[in-house]
Design a protein around this motif. Structure first.
Motif, PDB file in Angstrom:
ATOM      1  N   THR A 157       4.227  -5.959   9.691  1.00 32.60           N
ATOM      2  CA  THR A 157       4.351  -5.684   8.253  1.00 32.60           C
ATOM      3  C   THR A 157       4.137  -4.210   7.951  1.00 32.60           C
ATOM      4  N   ILE A 158       3.110  -3.633   8.548  1.00 35.47           N
ATOM      5  CA  ILE A 158       2.839  -2.215   8.292  1.00 35.47           C
ATOM      6  C   ILE A 158       3.936  -1.340   8.877  1.00 35.47           C
ATOM      7  N   GLY A 159       4.451  -1.707  10.045  1.00 34.86           N
ATOM      8  CA  GLY A 159       5.547  -0.939  10.640  1.00 34.86           C
ATOM      9  C   GLY A 159       6.806  -0.991   9.803  1.00 34.86           C
ATOM     10  N   LYS A 160       7.028  -2.114   9.144  1.00 34.18           N
ATOM     11  CA  LYS A 160       8.222  -2.289   8.327  1.00 34.18           C
ATOM     12  C   LYS A 160       8.087  -1.627   6.955  1.00 34.18           C
ATOM     13  N   ARG A 161       6.913  -1.788   6.317  1.00 36.40           N
ATOM     14  CA  ARG A 161       6.754  -1.343   4.929  1.00 36.40           C
ATOM     15  C   ARG A 161       5.882  -0.113   4.746  1.00 36.40           C
ATOM     16  N   GLY A 162       5.039   0.219   5.725  1.00 36.37           N
ATOM     17  CA  GLY A 162       4.066   1.279   5.509  1.00 36.37           C
ATOM     18  C   GLY A 162       4.415   2.592   6.190  1.00 36.37           C
ATOM     19  N   ARG A 163       3.682   3.612   5.792  1.00 36.33           N
ATOM     20  CA  ARG A 163       3.786   4.919   6.449  1.00 36.33           C
ATOM     21  C   ARG A 163       2.375   5.395   6.762  1.00 36.33           C
ATOM     22  N   LEU A 164       2.208   6.015   7.926  1.00 37.94           N
ATOM     23  CA  LEU A 164       0.905   6.517   8.338  1.00 37.94           C
ATOM     24  C   LEU A 164       0.510   7.698   7.467  1.00 37.94           C
ATOM     25  N   VAL A 165      -0.675   7.625   6.879  1.00 39.08           N
ATOM     26  CA  VAL A 165      -1.169   8.683   6.010  1.00 39.08           C
ATOM     27  C   VAL A 165      -2.130   9.589   6.759  1.00 39.08           C
ATOM     28  N   GLY A 166      -2.967   9.002   7.621  1.00 39.93           N
ATOM     29  CA  GLY A 166      -3.920   9.817   8.365  1.00 39.93           C
ATOM     30  C   GLY A 166      -4.824   8.977   9.242  1.00 39.93           C
ATOM     31  N   THR A 167      -5.664   9.682   9.976  1.00 39.73           N
ATOM     32  CA  THR A 167      -6.629   9.073  10.881  1.00 39.73           C
ATOM     33  C   THR A 167      -7.975   9.730  10.636  1.00 39.73           C
ATOM     34  N   ASP A 168      -9.058   8.941  10.675  1.00 38.69           N
ATOM     35  CA  ASP A 168     -10.384   9.528  10.493  1.00 38.69           C
ATOM     36  C   ASP A 168     -11.014   9.879  11.842  1.00 38.69           C
ATOM     37  N   GLU A 169     -12.237  10.392  11.796  1.00 33.41           N
ATOM     38  CA  GLU A 169     -12.912  10.840  13.013  1.00 33.41           C
ATOM     39  C   GLU A 169     -13.309   9.704  13.942  1.00 33.41           C
ATOM     40  N   PHE A 170     -13.263   8.452  13.458  1.00 30.05           N
ATOM     41  CA  PHE A 170     -13.607   7.303  14.280  1.00 30.05           C
ATOM     42  C   PHE A 170     -12.382   6.661  14.926  1.00 30.05           C
ATOM     43  N   GLY A 171     -11.192   7.147  14.590  1.00 30.53           N
ATOM     44  CA  GLY A 171      -9.963   6.599  15.159  1.00 30.53           C
ATOM     45  C   GLY A 171      -9.303   5.541  14.298  1.00 30.53           C
ATOM     46  N   ASN A 172      -9.854   5.241  13.115  1.00 26.19           N
ATOM     47  CA  ASN A 172      -9.223   4.295  12.199  1.00 26.19           C
ATOM     48  C   ASN A 172      -7.964   4.939  11.632  1.00 26.19           C
ATOM     49  N   ARG A 173      -6.892   4.142  11.495  1.00 27.51           N
ATOM     50  CA  ARG A 173      -5.624   4.657  10.977  1.00 27.51           C
ATOM     51  C   ARG A 173      -5.388   4.097   9.576  1.00 27.51           C
ATOM     52  N   TYR A 174      -4.910   4.942   8.671  1.00 29.33           N
ATOM     53  CA  TYR A 174      -4.719   4.572   7.267  1.00 29.33           C
ATOM     54  C   TYR A 174      -3.238   4.643   6.913  1.00 29.33           C
ATOM     55  N   TYR A 175      -2.776   3.614   6.209  1.00 32.03           N
ATOM     56  CA  TYR A 175      -1.371   3.494   5.847  1.00 32.03           C
ATOM     57  C   TYR A 175      -1.229   3.265   4.352  1.00 32.03           C
ATOM     58  N   GLU A 176      -0.049   3.639   3.845  1.00 26.85           N
ATOM     59  CA  GLU A 176       0.294   3.385   2.443  1.00 26.85           C
ATOM     60  C   GLU A 176       1.703   2.817   2.404  1.00 26.85           C
ATOM     61  N   ASP A 177       1.941   1.899   1.476  1.00 28.57           N
ATOM     62  CA  ASP A 177       3.258   1.294   1.309  1.00 28.57           C
ATOM     63  C   ASP A 177       4.252   2.379   0.919  1.00 28.57           C
ATOM     64  N   ARG A 178       5.484   2.256   1.418  1.00 27.07           N
ATOM     65  CA  ARG A 178       6.515   3.254   1.092  1.00 27.07           C
ATOM     66  C   ARG A 178       6.954   3.152  -0.370  1.00 27.07           C
ATOM     67  N   THR A 179       6.902   1.946  -0.928  1.00 26.66           N
ATOM     68  CA  THR A 179       7.281   1.737  -2.334  1.00 26.66           C
ATOM     69  C   THR A 179       6.165   0.985  -3.047  1.00 26.66           C
ATOM     70  N   ALA A 180       6.238   0.943  -4.358  1.00 26.31           N
ATOM     71  CA  ALA A 180       5.253   0.192  -5.147  1.00 26.31           C
ATOM     72  C   ALA A 180       5.773  -1.197  -5.476  1.00 26.31           C
ATOM     73  N   LYS A 181       6.771  -1.668  -4.718  1.00 33.00           N
ATOM     74  CA  LYS A 181       7.383  -2.970  -4.983  1.00 33.00           C
ATOM     75  C   LYS A 181       6.455  -4.132  -4.609  1.00 33.00           C
ATOM     76  N   ASN A 182       5.767  -4.033  -3.479  1.00 34.32           N
ATOM     77  CA  ASN A 182       4.892  -5.101  -2.987  1.00 34.32           C
ATOM     78  C   ASN A 182       3.447  -4.801  -3.342  1.00 34.32           C
ATOM     79  N   THR A 183       3.136  -4.808  -4.613  1.00 38.03           N
ATOM     80  CA  THR A 183       1.817  -4.387  -5.048  1.00 38.03           C
ATOM     81  C   THR A 183       1.135  -5.483  -5.862  1.00 38.03           C
ATOM     82  N   TYR A 184      -0.168  -5.418  -5.910  1.00 40.24           N
ATOM     83  CA  TYR A 184      -0.942  -6.314  -6.763  1.00 40.24           C
ATOM     84  C   TYR A 184      -1.147  -5.692  -8.137  1.00 40.24           C
ATOM     85  N   ASP A 185      -1.124  -4.386  -8.186  1.00 41.32           N
ATOM     86  CA  ASP A 185      -1.376  -3.615  -9.401  1.00 41.32           C
ATOM     87  C   ASP A 185      -0.120  -2.834  -9.755  1.00 41.32           C
ATOM     88  N   THR A 186       0.272  -2.831 -10.988  1.00 46.57           N
ATOM     89  CA  THR A 186       1.480  -2.138 -11.399  1.00 46.57           C
ATOM     90  C   THR A 186       1.376  -0.637 -11.129  1.00 46.57           C
TER      91      THR A 186
END
Length: 137
Positions: free
Chosen positions: A25-54
């Motif tokens: 799902t993340i590979g299809k809809r998300g884009r990598l935003v960054g990585t923290d010092e612990f190695g966690n990876r953060y992603y954001e949806d490419r569009t606001a279409k699949n959102t809970y909040d407008t």
């Protein structure tokens, strides 16, 4: 044999990284935003279409190792909860001189801290001083 276990583990465990469905799902809809010092990876949806909040794009974190929300540093926590619009990879938070580095929650591990007087602490409990009077009904 270990390589097969490493390949199959994400299919059946959600607490160690991410499942294959989440990664798909993340590979299809998300884009990598960054990585923290612990190695966690953060992603954001490419569009606001699949959102809970407008108008807000969904955001995800893929933990390195065991999934524990206390492993997210404060600056990334603020971005994940929409407190900051700009991710810390683009604009890091300024640190105060008195701030300590982030540590995940160590409760339940050998590195947990205990207050003085605790039964689990290494130190001896201070003796009572006599200024305490027990309540009697």
């Amino acid at each position: 044999m270990q390589w097969l276990l490493n390949l199959l583990a994400p299919s059946f465990t959600w607490w160690n990284g991410a499942t294959l469905g989440t990664l798909f799902t993340i590979g299809k809809r998300g884009r990598l935003v960054g990585t923290d010092e612990f190695g966690n990876r953060y992603y954001e949806d490419r569009t606001a279409k699949n959102t809970y909040d407008t108008g807000r794009k969904r955001r995800w974190v893929i933990y390195k190792g065991y999934a524990d929300a206390s492993k997210i540093p404060p600056d990334w926590h603020g971005w994940m909860h929409y407190i900051y619009d700009t991710p810390p990879s683009d604009e890091p938070l300024r640190r105060k001189a008195w701030e300590k580095p982030h540590l995940p929650n160590m409760s339940g591990t050998p590195f947990a801290s205990f207050p003085a007087g605790s039964l689990n602490a290494e130190a001896e409990r201070a003796p009572t001083t006599g200024d305490y009077e027990a309540w009697k009904p």
